[in-house]
Design a protein around this motif. Structure first.
Motif, PDB file in Angstrom:
ATOM      1  N   LEU A  65      15.213 -15.283 -10.484  1.00 40.01           N
ATOM      2  CA  LEU A  65      14.616 -15.425 -11.813  1.00 40.01           C
ATOM      3  C   LEU A  65      14.711 -14.121 -12.606  1.00 40.01           C
ATOM      4  O   LEU A  65      15.021 -14.122 -13.798  1.00 40.01           O
ATOM      5  N   ALA A  66      14.427 -13.010 -11.932  1.00 41.28           N
ATOM      6  CA  ALA A  66      14.427 -11.713 -12.607  1.00 41.28           C
ATOM      7  C   ALA A  66      15.798 -11.350 -13.155  1.00 41.28           C
ATOM      8  O   ALA A  66      15.904 -10.579 -14.112  1.00 41.28           O
ATOM      9  N   ALA A  67      16.845 -11.900 -12.566  1.00 41.99           N
ATOM     10  CA  ALA A  67      18.208 -11.577 -12.985  1.00 41.99           C
ATOM     11  C   ALA A  67      18.686 -12.408 -14.168  1.00 41.99           C
ATOM     12  O   ALA A  67      19.724 -12.106 -14.762  1.00 41.99           O
ATOM     13  N   LEU A  68      17.938 -13.445 -14.531  1.00 43.69           N
ATOM     14  CA  LEU A  68      18.352 -14.328 -15.618  1.00 43.69           C
ATOM     15  C   LEU A  68      18.019 -13.728 -16.979  1.00 43.69           C
ATOM     16  O   LEU A  68      17.139 -12.878 -17.104  1.00 43.69           O
TER      17      LEU A  68
ATOM     18  N   THR B 272       0.291 -22.997  -2.979  1.00 47.53           N
ATOM     19  CA  THR B 272      -0.901 -22.613  -2.214  1.00 47.53           C
ATOM     20  C   THR B 272      -1.896 -22.039  -3.220  1.00 47.53           C
ATOM     21  O   THR B 272      -1.589 -21.908  -4.412  1.00 47.53           O
ATOM     22  N   SER B 273      -3.061 -21.631  -2.736  1.00 44.72           N
ATOM     23  CA  SER B 273      -4.059 -21.029  -3.622  1.00 44.72           C
ATOM     24  C   SER B 273      -3.627 -19.651  -4.104  1.00 44.72           C
ATOM     25  O   SER B 273      -4.204 -19.109  -5.050  1.00 44.72           O
ATOM     26  N   LEU B 274      -2.576 -19.083  -3.486  1.00 42.09           N
ATOM     27  CA  LEU B 274      -2.105 -17.747  -3.842  1.00 42.09           C
ATOM     28  C   LEU B 274      -0.851 -17.768  -4.714  1.00 42.09           C
ATOM     29  O   LEU B 274      -0.345 -16.715  -5.100  1.00 42.09           O
ATOM     30  N   THR B 275      -0.352 -18.953  -5.037  1.00 42.48           N
ATOM     31  CA  THR B 275       0.831 -19.056  -5.897  1.00 42.48           C
ATOM     32  C   THR B 275       0.510 -18.543  -7.297  1.00 42.48           C
ATOM     33  O   THR B 275      -0.543 -18.866  -7.854  1.00 42.48           O
ATOM     34  N   ILE B 276       1.431 -17.769  -7.858  1.00 46.75           N
ATOM     35  CA  ILE B 276       1.272 -17.301  -9.231  1.00 46.75           C
ATOM     36  C   ILE B 276       1.573 -18.459 -10.175  1.00 46.75           C
ATOM     37  O   ILE B 276       2.692 -18.964 -10.213  1.00 46.75           O
ATOM     38  N   THR B 277       0.571 -18.885 -10.928  1.00 46.65           N
ATOM     39  CA  THR B 277       0.758 -20.001 -11.857  1.00 46.65           C
ATOM     40  C   THR B 277       0.621 -19.572 -13.312  1.00 46.65           C
ATOM     41  O   THR B 277       0.703 -20.390 -14.218  1.00 46.65           O
ATOM     42  N   SER B 278       0.411 -18.298 -13.540  1.00 46.10           N
ATOM     43  CA  SER B 278       0.325 -17.750 -14.896  1.00 46.10           C
ATOM     44  C   SER B 278       1.681 -17.197 -15.294  1.00 46.10           C
ATOM     45  O   SER B 278       2.247 -16.352 -14.593  1.00 46.10           O
ATOM     46  N   ARG B 279       2.202 -17.654 -16.424  1.00 48.31           N
ATOM     47  CA  ARG B 279       3.502 -17.172 -16.885  1.00 48.31           C
ATOM     48  C   ARG B 279       3.449 -15.662 -17.160  1.00 48.31           C
ATOM     49  O   ARG B 279       4.397 -14.932 -16.845  1.00 48.31           O
TER      50      ARG B 279
ATOM     51  N   LYS C 129       1.527 -13.357 -15.719  1.00 47.78           N
ATOM     52  CA  LYS C 129       1.520 -12.612 -14.466  1.00 47.78           C
ATOM     53  C   LYS C 129       2.894 -12.675 -13.784  1.00 47.78           C
ATOM     54  O   LYS C 129       3.345 -11.692 -13.189  1.00 47.78           O
ATOM     55  N   LEU C 130       3.546 -13.826 -13.885  1.00 47.76           N
ATOM     56  CA  LEU C 130       4.877 -13.960 -13.287  1.00 47.76           C
ATOM     57  C   LEU C 130       5.857 -13.015 -13.965  1.00 47.76           C
ATOM     58  O   LEU C 130       6.645 -12.329 -13.293  1.00 47.76           O
ATOM     59  N   GLU C 131       5.820 -12.961 -15.296  1.00 43.62           N
ATOM     60  CA  GLU C 131       6.731 -12.072 -16.023  1.00 43.62           C
ATOM     61  C   GLU C 131       6.475 -10.616 -15.652  1.00 43.62           C
ATOM     62  O   GLU C 131       7.415  -9.822 -15.534  1.00 43.62           O
ATOM     63  N   GLU C 132       5.213 -10.250 -15.436  1.00 44.92           N
ATOM     64  CA  GLU C 132       4.891  -8.893 -14.999  1.00 44.92           C
ATOM     65  C   GLU C 132       5.514  -8.608 -13.635  1.00 44.92           C
ATOM     66  O   GLU C 132       6.072  -7.531 -13.395  1.00 44.92           O
ATOM     67  N   GLN C 133       5.421  -9.585 -12.740  1.00 48.24           N
ATOM     68  CA  GLN C 133       6.016  -9.434 -11.419  1.00 48.24           C
ATOM     69  C   GLN C 133       7.530  -9.292 -11.507  1.00 48.24           C
ATOM     70  O   GLN C 133       8.125  -8.466 -10.815  1.00 48.24           O
TER      71      GLN C 133
ATOM     72  N   VAL D 117      12.666  -6.084 -11.114  1.00 47.69           N
ATOM     73  CA  VAL D 117      13.820  -5.392 -11.695  1.00 47.69           C
ATOM     74  C   VAL D 117      13.712  -3.888 -11.447  1.00 47.69           C
ATOM     75  O   VAL D 117      14.697  -3.226 -11.085  1.00 47.69           O
ATOM     76  N   ARG D 118      12.505  -3.335 -11.635  1.00 46.16           N
ATOM     77  CA  ARG D 118      12.305  -1.891 -11.448  1.00 46.16           C
ATOM     78  C   ARG D 118      12.504  -1.471  -9.988  1.00 46.16           C
ATOM     79  O   ARG D 118      13.167  -0.476  -9.698  1.00 46.16           O
ATOM     80  N   ASP D 119      11.924  -2.259  -9.059  1.00 39.65           N
ATOM     81  CA  ASP D 119      11.922  -1.878  -7.652  1.00 39.65           C
ATOM     82  C   ASP D 119      13.136  -2.377  -6.877  1.00 39.65           C
ATOM     83  O   ASP D 119      13.417  -1.890  -5.773  1.00 39.65           O
TER      84      ASP D 119
END
Length: 269
Positions: free
Chosen positions: A160-163, A181-188, A190-194, A199-201
């Motif tokens: 996703l990060a490469a698109l 799961t209860s730990l899945t990122i469901t916020s767009r 927060k996902l974009e931040e990740q 990309v940085r790391d």
């Protein structure tokens, strides 16, 4: 495939209930005719497939829209289009990626005794195309062929990060961000931040986002032009696998990604 086979399919009551399959069958027959004959007109194709001229014309129109056939303006006949070459060209690339990655996957799995997967982007999912198993008796899940959600897996986040922003937006609008799961990122947001951090790391890490009890980390694989063509991940059960705390693991994973990339023609120079 013979015209008799096509005609039989067309008159079979069960086959009539599966018009989509019948259309695919006929379209393949058209491509086979053009591959064999070099070119052919609508009437010739209709006769050989055993269908009406109007049906043949519609099939050719659909194939032409996908660049799978093209019409010779001078003769009015159809021949195979450049779309066939594009599809054929993708086969060795996918096959060579698996072939070139295999020794590195096996070495990584043996060193860290966990499951290592190679994934590519396909139909809005990360699909695992190869896997090397660690020696642990718990590493028994076969992920090959599995379509995993992009937003909930380490490989998926790398892909996703490469698109481009537009392509990522299209995919996420189509798939949504369902909680696995209860730990899945469901916020767009927060996902974009990740993804920016990925990309940085140059690495993505997930903690029980796809399955409770499963952690994973992944890095990108590049081709000769520097485009991301896949992701290498290593995963294991939570009780023994914490990617950030495993000495040397993240660096070894990054080196594995670079090694496969070099085998695919990538240069860091």
């Amino acid at each position: 495939m013979t015209s008799q086979h096509i005609s039989d399919t067309a008159t079979d009551p069960e086959g009539a209930q599966h018009g989509g399959v019948q259309s695919v069958d006929r379209a393949i027959a058209v491509l086979e005719i053009l591959a064999r004959e070099g070119d052919a007109g609508v009437s010739e194709i209709a006769d050989q497939v055993g269908i009406h001229k109007s049906t043949a014309s519609r099939l050719l129109g659909a194939l032409q829209a996908r660049d799978l056939v093209q019409q010779n303006n001078e003769r009015g006949k159809y021949q195979l289009g450049f779309g066939i070459l594009r599809l054929a060209a993708s086969i060795p690339g996918r096959l060579s990626l698996v072939q070139e990655a295999r020794p590195t996957l096996e070495a990584l799995a043996a060193e860290f005794k966990e499951t290592v997967n190679l994934a590519v982007l396909r139909s809005n999912f990360a699909v695992n195309v190869d896997q090397a198993m660690g020696p642990s008796t718990l590493a028994t899940h076969n992920w090959i062929g599995s379509l995993t959600p992009l937003h909930a897996t380490s490989s998926g986040k790398v892909l996703l990060a490469a698109l481009s922003a537009d392509e990522r937006d299209r995919i996420l609008k189509e798939t949504g961000l369902p909680a696995k799961t209860s730990l899945t990122i469901t916020s767009r947001r927060k996902l974009e931040e990740q993804l920016r951090q990925v990309v940085r790391d140059g690495i993505a890490i997930t903690h029980e986002e796809l399955e409770i009890g499963l952690n994973a980390a992944a890095v990108p694989v590049f081709n000769h032009s520097g485009a991301v063509i896949g992701a290498v991940s290593i995963s294991g059960p939570v009780f023994r696998f914490e990617p950030e705390n495993q000495p040397g693991l993240l660096e070894a994973l990054k080196q594995a990604g670079l090694e496969i990339s070099r085998r695919m023609g990538y240069s860091t120079a």
